[in-house]
Design a protein around this motif. Structure first.
Motif, PDB file in Angstrom:
ATOM      1  N   TRP A  65      -1.348   5.823  16.333  1.00 31.28           N
ATOM      2  CA  TRP A  65      -1.488   4.484  16.543  1.00 31.28           C
ATOM      3  C   TRP A  65      -1.928   4.479  17.948  1.00 31.28           C
ATOM      4  CZ3 TRP A  65       1.465   1.661  20.285  1.00 31.28           C
ATOM      5  CH2 TRP A  65       1.042   0.282  20.295  1.00 31.28           C
ATOM      6  N   ARG A 101      -6.395   7.189  16.820  1.00 27.14           N
ATOM      7  CA  ARG A 101      -7.342   6.501  16.052  1.00 27.14           C
ATOM      8  C   ARG A 101      -8.561   6.227  16.806  1.00 27.14           C
ATOM      9  NH1 ARG A 101      -5.541   0.420  16.735  1.00 27.14           N
ATOM     10  NH2 ARG A 101      -3.949   0.388  18.554  1.00 27.14           N
ATOM     11  N   HIS A 102      -8.214   6.007  18.095  1.00 28.42           N
ATOM     12  CA  HIS A 102      -9.355   5.906  19.096  1.00 28.42           C
ATOM     13  C   HIS A 102     -10.566   7.053  19.268  1.00 28.42           C
ATOM     14  CE1 HIS A 102      -7.029   2.383  20.189  1.00 28.42           C
ATOM     15  NE2 HIS A 102      -6.043   3.223  20.556  1.00 28.42           N
ATOM     16  N   LEU A 103      -9.972   8.094  18.854  1.00 32.13           N
ATOM     17  CA  LEU A 103     -10.942   9.403  18.994  1.00 32.13           C
ATOM     18  C   LEU A 103     -11.237   9.921  17.498  1.00 32.13           C
ATOM     19  CD1 LEU A 103      -8.621  10.855  21.404  1.00 32.13           C
ATOM     20  CD2 LEU A 103     -10.463   9.827  21.861  1.00 32.13           C
ATOM     21  N   TYR A 104     -11.553   9.181  16.528  1.00 34.83           N
ATOM     22  CA  TYR A 104     -11.903   9.758  15.269  1.00 34.83           C
ATOM     23  C   TYR A 104     -13.473  10.452  15.105  1.00 34.83           C
ATOM     24  CZ  TYR A 104      -7.428   8.523  12.768  1.00 34.83           C
ATOM     25  OH  TYR A 104      -6.251   8.891  12.249  1.00 34.83           O
ATOM     26  N   THR A 155     -10.362  14.995  20.442  1.00 31.62           N
ATOM     27  CA  THR A 155      -8.805  15.057  19.894  1.00 31.62           C
ATOM     28  C   THR A 155      -8.296  16.212  20.260  1.00 31.62           C
ATOM     29  OG1 THR A 155      -9.472  16.005  17.586  1.00 31.62           O
ATOM     30  CG2 THR A 155      -9.405  13.567  17.793  1.00 31.62           C
ATOM     31  N   THR A 187      -7.745   2.772   7.551  1.00 25.52           N
ATOM     32  CA  THR A 187      -6.890   2.820   8.929  1.00 25.52           C
ATOM     33  C   THR A 187      -5.447   3.352   8.498  1.00 25.52           C
ATOM     34  OG1 THR A 187      -8.021   1.090   9.411  1.00 25.52           O
ATOM     35  CG2 THR A 187      -6.322   1.791  11.086  1.00 25.52           C
ATOM     36  N   SER A 222      -9.707  10.040  26.660  1.00 27.45           N
ATOM     37  CA  SER A 222      -9.909   8.830  25.997  1.00 27.45           C
ATOM     38  C   SER A 222     -10.478   7.814  26.877  1.00 27.45           C
ATOM     39  CB  SER A 222      -8.556   8.448  25.422  1.00 27.45           C
ATOM     40  OG  SER A 222      -7.565   8.440  26.281  1.00 27.45           O
ATOM     41  N   ALA A 223     -10.313   7.727  27.904  1.00 30.84           N
ATOM     42  CA  ALA A 223     -10.833   6.597  28.615  1.00 30.84           C
ATOM     43  C   ALA A 223     -12.144   6.835  29.680  1.00 30.84           C
ATOM     44  CB  ALA A 223      -9.549   5.781  29.697  1.00 30.84           C
TER      45      ALA A 223
END
Lengths: 419, 308, 383, 229, 247
Positions: free
Chosen positions: B99, B103-106, B112, B205, C346-347
């Motif tokens: 979470w 999930r931001h890096l799929y 990742t 998701t 990520s950012a």
């Protein structure tokens, strides 16, 4: 090889040695420090620009507190801090309180080199207590030699080294190995040995010495194997051991691999009460990870066990537990680390100076009758005379000390005939 | 090479080495299953996989302490409870991680890898702060000690048998979940065609999050099992990560059966080689062989054949 | 939106690239050639020299990973090979029969003697020659990269699989080095290196000299990297990264280009490794493993995977932070480092350089050019 | 029932649907006709949410579906049979159908599905990938129907299907409409099929509706002009 | 007849994926100066045929001869170097590079690693690129990043990237998809302009566009040729009508 001392002659001989050493005379060395008299002027005790003031002297503690080696080095840090506390409580060294700067070697040899440079070149510390693995010591050695620093190194190790800038407060390989093998041959009638080790220089060198010694005695090595550090699968070698049925398993496995090895040994049905196993690498510290129930019955050859029954040790164990918690265990290396600060203090006081050259000149022959292990003395080769003991592992993680050499073992880092 | 062994000894060697290989196989498979789910099914490279295993080991350690204090009478049972606790803890942490980060890096698999490496560093330090830098030992219940004696020279360690049985059980459960449960159906549908799965009414998701949590939970179970044979320290997880990835990649990333086959072949070759050469060299040879085969067959042993 | 004139003045321009790149490079050169030596004592300077050796790896990664999209998690292998080649030469020089008279076999490195070797292994022999060594520092890792790269790229192994295989290679090599300690010095590495052709590399003067050699080599490598990036080959690499098939169907042998850039990154890393050995005085297998290899990727990522200077700066920043942090809060260091990884990935996927390009550079250029910036912004794309 | 207004879709910079308006009543079958590349599939995919739209709204009854992810649109009553069927090839027939049950948490495949497509029952243990094109088409429709849709979207259902089966398919679609009182939106370029099923035709060209004809007034030639090669 | 007279002769070409024959015993020939349009419903195997010719997909059986060379045994880049250029269905250009750089990368000079290193952007290069840019209507946008081009402009750019290599066989997969009407007209004009001296194969659905360009049309259906000949002929072929319109 070993030199006999009677209890009576010990002090006299030391005394003669002491007088023989051409250093500032007068102040007789005594392990019980004199009440701090008028401190000598700083300009007199520190002619080389070390971090010494009128009230304080700064030393370094350099171990890994992060990374894989943090597991092993924690005890050393604790012991060194305890010794410094105790020395300060007694008035310090030459009337100066010890301050320490702690650096993290992060289990990374280049970091050790970098940190030792910092301690010596930036912080100008009078002495460094630190390092654990041979690799880290090898990495810092050129730094100490070039900057003329002073390192007290606590770990039992492979020998083959004698640096003017290092004092080795643990045993070198022959001290541990020869006495242990002699004992197992004599007491257990051992004829065949299976040598095991982690794959790096200390176990390999140690097993080399062990093999020579075994073969000198006309006995046989039936197997010799090495495993990568961190290896956790010992079933194959255990199978081989089961088939070869050696009288003695001689194990020099280090770190996390130990846990796997002893657990698998036990699970494979090898009962260490029946099968003799002798190790020089498992201290009480390691047993915490292994679990006493997995190693009960194994023998260890080293110079110190927490259960040693003497007043020095009782006081040491109590002080250690008071400072660091009642659950804590103390292993051989921890005790050796504890000796470092005391040996340095004794040498400084004998030299009446913090200058490294003077401390070094004063060091040979320095003895410590207050050592938890009983008595140690600095050999001119910078290692310690010490006794070697055999302990038998109990289920509670402690060792029963069942034997100790009658004499102090002479340190012999370059043993002739064993190379 | 076999001089000095009698025929019956050779038989024993064979049997016991075979079993040693089986134990190694179980270990590899347990380690790899979680990764195979996460990497194979989701394409996420979880470098913190080792730390999830260690989480399971620490949970086992804690459970054993709780039992020692609270239920000494049934201490022997702690290990079974520990496996469940480990699975839940791993899954919960995995859920959270998916979470918060994954999930931001799929769409950036290589990222990742780097981000989870950061996660692994943080987890290591957390373990060190909580449990200390030293290794902790977990006491094995008595029923896991000792060996089955098949003959004078052939003995099979009980904990080895247990690890093997546990691995078999976990693999069966996972295969069952993947191929018989509705959840597995959703995972497979999403893997095969994510947009279409959505258009058929599947919440991709949620499936992702559950899959990641499951993979982490299985990793923690592996860690719990490892306390029987290995050590538990903050950095122990890193030892396993390369081996584990190789097992999964060698098997063919998307095939769970491939993972099983690959764990089997790698473990058997390593275990046999260990008998003839040092542990270090056996490992080098095994890894070299695996890399060599991957050069010839980059897609791994098993490929799912699908027409797009 | 940035508008480059499509006719460049000449080949020399390939070495510097755009105006902002030139500025960054110049600033970096001033930093490492002037500011650091002036501002730091020889001790700190030596430490920064060590960091700069890692920057070689990071710069190589910009080409290989940022430009070409090939993520190698085994760059430590090449750093290590280069470092070991140099260390072997220095060790042989330090192991003359006089200083090793105490050994059973004088004249061979001490660790060989401890491991009962009685003669120098054959592959050590040529390392008596400095010329051979200097060639080997580059050639050995490059050939290794060539063999690995051509095998993998011809089979079209890429992305994640390539990363995992390089990681396995790093793991294999480090086990091998540790396992063959009679030949390699094992876990301790090759230590106690003293002189280079009789010149004491441990003296303060030597440290200054080596620092500058290192700094100039790094700048040369950055310039070389800039040439590669700005010449046609660089664009082909970007093409391979973004549209591999298009490049293949434009008539390029994609595998050859990938292998080439992988070799270049390996050679850069190797130079860094050799300079590390010279400046720090030893080489150890800890660099060959996967942990340092991944850390070096992070140096590059923090600095910016698309910027050569950025990667070098990133290396300095991360290592400086590591030293400072670990001196004051050793326990917190791993938290900080872990958070840095996660944050950057990520950012800020383009790292410090990306932040600079996006936020600082436009402001700078506006400040420099005054009103003309508006003109740049108003030039709209076609249609 | 289904109300689409001003729907625009773009791939990157280029807009391919320019403000589409479409409405379909309950029980109505609407055919969207057009040649390849005119935006039929884009329209269908954006309706189900497989590709994002740039502007516009999609309403089903009272609910606005346009901001929801695909699976929520399915829960809301849309179902989709994509171009090329897109069944899950390594899942069995039964499993393929089951994926459609998940939206409403149903457990069993209703019997009337197998009643409509008896061949699927016979082959329920076979892998979807091993079915023939026509069988896959039935499977895709079955998968869509089990999610109990109010609107069924079919994207070029006749593509790659034998002419004989196409006739059957038209019958089945009408049967489904009758049974479930469904609204069906079907995109097509095969005119004969569309003539068979549709109540109304919309012709799409270059992302816009250019013509609309009710089945009653349908002039085959007029529509064929848009489609023929 | 001697098939070597044709620039491209495809004979008995078959490829199957897991038993499914996507292209099924296909034979056809393309002459120089010819612009061939391939049409057919979705899934007929049109794109697969192009994939087979350019080496992206390996044939199960059959032969593809280009100027007497057997392409089925060559690797992709060798096929390109032999003179075959191929445009993909969705424009595949390098979005991070400028239009100029896109064309420069496609220039056949400096195709080896060393060649690419030594490549120099001299006046000749600039001139060539500018002339191609003129051809593809992008002369004013040379220094723009390709990412900001419109869809149609991207299509043109990819065509330009092929043209700059002067291929003898040019294969274009849906070159006008996503183009406005005026762009389509310009593209048709472009194709007619570049066909002389080479062979061009175009896959297209837009029949108005096809009418503008086609010399000869091949209709594919289920991996086989359904009809071949002039546009008029195929449009009136009952089998073609059946496939497209049903009945």
């Amino acid at each position: 090889m070993t030199i006999r001392y009677s209890a009576g002659s010990r002090l006299t001989k030391a005394w003669k040695r002491f007088l023989g050493a051409a250093v500032i005379g007068g102040a007789a060395f005594t392990p019980i420090p004199a009440l701090a008299g008028p401190a000598l002027p700083t300009s007199q005790v520190n002619t080389t620009g070390l971090a010494v003031t009128d009230d304080t002297v700064t030393v370094g503690i350099m171990h890994s507190v992060t990374g894989t080696m943090a597991i092993s080095e924690t005890g050393s840090v604790q012991a060194e801090k305890l010794a410094i506390d105790q020395i300060n409580a007694m008035g310090g060294v030459l009337g100066r309180k010890i301050k320490f700067i702690q650096e993290d070697g992060a289990s990374d040899w280049p970091t050790f080199a970098e940190k030792s440079k910092k301690l010596l070149e930036k912080d100008k510390v009078a002495a460094v207590f630190g390092c654990w693995t041979s690799a880290s010591r090898k990495a810092v050695l050129p730094v100490f030699e070039k900057d003329n620093g002073l390192l007290y190194y606590p770990t039992f190790y492979e020998g083959l080294e004698e640096s003017p800038n290092v004092y080795y407060t643990g045993q070198e390989a022959t001290q541990q190995i020869l006495a242990g093998i002699d004992w197992v041959v004599k007491e257990k009638g051992a004829k065949t040995f299976y040598l095991l080790g982690s794959d790096y220089i200390w176990p390999r060198t140690s097993n080399k010495i062990a093999r020579k010694h075994i073969e000198k005695n006309g006995l046989k090595v039936v197997g010799e194997e090495y495993f990568p550090l961190g290896h956790t699968q010992f079933n194959s070698v255990i199978n081989k051991i089961k088939l070869k049925k050696p009288d003695v398993i001689y194990a020099i496995i280090v770190g996390g691999s130990n846990v796997a090895f002893y657990k698998q040994l036990k699970a494979a049905g090898i009962d260490l009460n029946k099968q003799t196993l002798l190790t020089i690498s498992v201290t009480e510290d390691e047993i915490r990870g292994i679990g006493g129930e997995n190693i009960v019955g194994a023998y260890a050859a080293m110079k110190y066990f927490q259960s040693l029954d003497n007043p020095n040790n009782k006081a040491f164990v109590k002080a250690f537990k008071d400072k660091w918690g009642q659950d804590i265990v103390i292993g051989d290396v921890t005790q050796a680390a504890y000796l470092g600060a005391w040996l340095w203090k004794a040498a400084v006081e004998k030299a009446q100076s913090f200058d490294v050259d003077k401390v070094r000149a004063a060091s040979t022959g320095i003895e410590l009758t207050t050592a938890p292990e009983g008595y140690v003395r600095i050999h001119k080769n910078h290692h310690l005379w010490s006794k070697t003991r055999i302990g038998r592992a109990r289920a509670d993680g402690q060792y029963d000390v069942i034997y100790e050499t009658k004499d102090l073992m002479e340190p012999d880092p370059f043993p002739k005939g064993y190379q | 090479m076999f001089d000095g062994y009698t025929a019956s000894e050779l038989v024993s060697i064979f049997v016991m080495q075979g079993f040693a290989g089986l134990i190694l196989f179980s270990v590899f498979l347990l380690m790899a299953l979680g990764l195979a789910i996460i990497f194979g099914q989701m394409g996420v490279i979880n470098m913190a996989h080792g730390e999830f295993m260690i989480l399971g080991a620490y949970m086992t350690y804690l459970t054993s302490h709780v039992f020692k204090g609270a239920f000494p009478g049934i201490y022997g049972a702690y290990f079974l409870v520990a496996i469940v606790v480990a699975a839940l803890a791993g899954a919960a942490l995995g859920w959270l991680l998916e979470w918060a980060l994954i999930r931001h890096l799929y769409h950036r698999p290589l990222d990742t890898l780097l981000a989870t490496w950061g996660v692994s560093m943080i987890l290591q330090q957390i373990y060190r702060s909580i449990f200390g830098a030293r290794e902790v030992g977990v006491e094995l219940p008595d029923w896991l000690m000792g060996a089955f004696h098949l003959s004078d020279t052939i003995e099979l360690p009980v904990n080895g048998v247990f690890v093997f049985a546990l691995t078999a059980a976990i693999s069966t459960i996972i295969l069952f979940m993947m191929f018989r449960s509705r959840w597995g159906l959703q995972v497979r549908a999403v893997v095969q065609n994510r947009p279409m799965a959505g258009a058929a009414g599947i919440n991709g998701t949620r499936v992702d999050r559950m899959t990641f949590a499951l993979g982490c939970g299985v990793a923690s179970i592996a860690g719990a099992a490892f306390t029987m044979i290995g050590s538990t320290g903050p950095t122990a997880g890193q030892l396993y990560i390369v081996d584990t990835f190789l097992v999964v990649v060698f098997g063919g990333a998307q095939s769970l059966f491939g993972t099983i086959a690959s764990a089997f072949s790698i473990s058997q070759s390593q275990s046999s080689l260990e008998f003839f050469m040092s542990g270090s060299m056996a490992k080098v040879f095994t890894l070299l062989t695996v890399v060599g085969i991957l050069l010839l067959r980059p897609q791994g042993l098993f490929v799912l054949k699908m027409r797009k | 939106m940035t508008s480059h004139p499509h006719v460049l003045p000449g080949r020399l321009a390939y070495f510097t690239g755009s105006r902002s790149e030139r500025g960054a490079l110049l600033a970096f050169a001033v930093l490492i050639l002037v500011l650091l030596p002036l501002g730091l004592d020889v001790f700190r300077l030596n430490i920064f020299g060590k960091y700069l050796t890692y920057a070689f790896v990071a710069v190589g990664l910009v080409l290989c990973w940022g430009l070409g999209g090939i993520l190698s998690l085994g760059q430590g292998v090449f750093f290590g090979l280069g470092g070991y080649c140099m260390a072997m030469f220095l060790k042989l020089e330090a192991s003359d029969p006089v200083s090793t008279a105490i050994q059973s076999t004088p004249g061979i490195p001490d660790f060989m003697d401890w491991n009962q070797l009685t003669a120098l292994p054959w592959f050590w022999e040529p390392f008596h020659s400095l010329a051979f060594t200097l060639v080997a520092v580059i050639v050995v890792p490059t050939v290794f990269a060539f063999v690995l790269g051509s095998a993998l790229f011809h089979r079209r192994v890429g992305g994640v699989y390539f990363a995992i295989i390089t990681q396995a290679v790093a793991s294999i090599l480090s086990i091998l080095i540790v396992g063959q300690q009679g030949l390699t010095g094992g876990l301790n590495g090759i230590t106690d290196l003293r002189t280079l052709l009789g010149w004491d590399i441990r003296s303060d003067a030597a440290k200054y000299v080596l620092y500058y050699v290192n700094a100039f080599l790094l700048l040369a490598v950055i310039l070389g990297g800039a040439y590669i990036r700005n010449c046609k080959l660089g664009r082909i690499l970007v093409g391979i990264r973004d549209q591999e098939d298009r490049v293949r169907f434009t008539g390029y042998n994609v595998a050859a280009f990938k292998t080439f850039i992988f070799c270049v990154a390996a050679a850069f890393s190797a130079i860094g490794g050799a300079m590390f050995t010279l400046q720090v005085g030893f080489m150890s297998p800890t660099f060959v493993g996967i942990v340092p290899s991944i850390e070096m990727v992070v140096f590059c990522a923090v600095g910016g995977r698309l910027s050569l200077v950025g990667a070098a700066v990133g290396t300095l920043v991360v290592n400086f932070a590591k030293t400072t942090f670990s001196e004051s809060f050793p326990e917190l260091w791993l938290f900080a480092m872990g958070a840095l990884f996660i944050g950057v990935v990520s950012a800020f996927p383009l790292g410090l350089a990306g932040l600079y390009e996006r936020h600082l550079a436009p402001r700078l250029s506006r400040w420099r050019q005054g009103g003309s910036a508006a003109a740049v912004l108003s030039s709209t794309p076609g249609e | 029932m289904l109300e689409v207004s001003n729907l625009s879709v773009a791939y990157g910079e280029s807009e391919v649907l320019h403000g589409i308006d479409l409405s379909a009543a309950e029980g109505e079958i609407v055919a969207v006709m057009g040649r390849n590349g005119m935006g039929k599939s884009t329209l269908m995919k954006s309706l189900i949410g497989m590709i994002p739209h740039r502007a516009g709204s999609i309403r089903l009854g009272d609910a606005d579906l346009s901001q929801l992810p695909s699976h929520r649109r399915v829960e809301g009553g849309l179902a989709f049979v994509p171009q090329g069927r897109m069944i899950f090839p390594s899942l069995t027939v039964e499993e393929n159908i089951t994926t459609g049950l998940i939206a409403h948490g149903d457990r069993t495949i209703p019997d009337d599905i197998y009643g409509l497509f008896p061949v699927l029952h016979d082959m329920r243990k076979r892998r979807g990938g091993n079915l023939s094109g026509g069988q896959q088409q039935q499977l895709a429709i079955a998968r869509a129907l089990v999610s109990k849709p109010r609107v069924l979207l079919l994207d070029e259902p006749t593509e790659g299907i034998q002419p004989s089966i196409i006739k059957d398919m038209a019958k089945v679609l009408k049967e489904i409409r009758r049974m479930m009182n469904l609204t069906i939106v079907v995109s097509e370029q095969v005119l004969s099929f569309a003539m068979d099923v549709a109540d109304r035709f919309l012709v799409i060209e270059n992302g816009r509706f250019v013509d609309e004809v009710a089945a009653a007034d349908a002039d085959e030639g007029r529509i064929a002009a848009y489609l023929s090669v | 007849m001697s098939n070597n007279d044709f620039v491209l002769s495809v004979e008995d070409l078959t490829v199957s994926f897991d038993g499914f024959r996507a292209v099924d015993g296909l034979s056809f020939y393309v002459d120089t100066n010819e612009l061939r349009v391939v049409i057919g419903p979705n899934g007929a195997g049109k794109t697969t045929v192009l994939d087979l010719i350019c080496g992206k997909t390996k044939a199960t059986e059959g032969s593809i001869k280009f100027k007497g060379q057997e392409l089925t045994r060559m690797s992709e880049h060798e096929i390109v170097r032999a003179g075959v250029g191929r445009k993909f269905q969705t424009p595949s250009i390098y979005e991070d590079l400028t239009v100029f750089e896109n064309l420069e990368v496609s220039l056949p000079r400096g195709r080896s690693v060393l060649g690419a290193l030594a490549f120099r952007r001299d006046a000749e290069v600039v001139e060539r690129i500018e002339s191609v840019a003129e051809d593809i209507f992008l002369a004013d946008l040379l220094d723009e990043r390709a990412a900001v081009l419109s869809h149609g402009q991207k299509q043109w750019l990819e065509i330009g990237m092929l043209l700059i290599q002067s291929p003898e066989l040019l294969m274009l997969d849906e070159p006008v998809a996503g183009m406005s009407l005026s762009e389509r007209e310009k593209t048709a004009e472009l194709l007619n302009r570049i066909t002389p001296g080479r062979s061009v194969i175009v896959i297209e659905h837009d029949m108005k566009f096809v009418k503008h360009i086609a010399h000869k049309v091949t209709v594919l259906h289920q991996g086989k040729i359904l009809s071949e000949g002039s546009l008029d002929k195929v449009q009136n072929d009952p089998r073609v009508i059946e496939v497209y319109l049903g009945h």
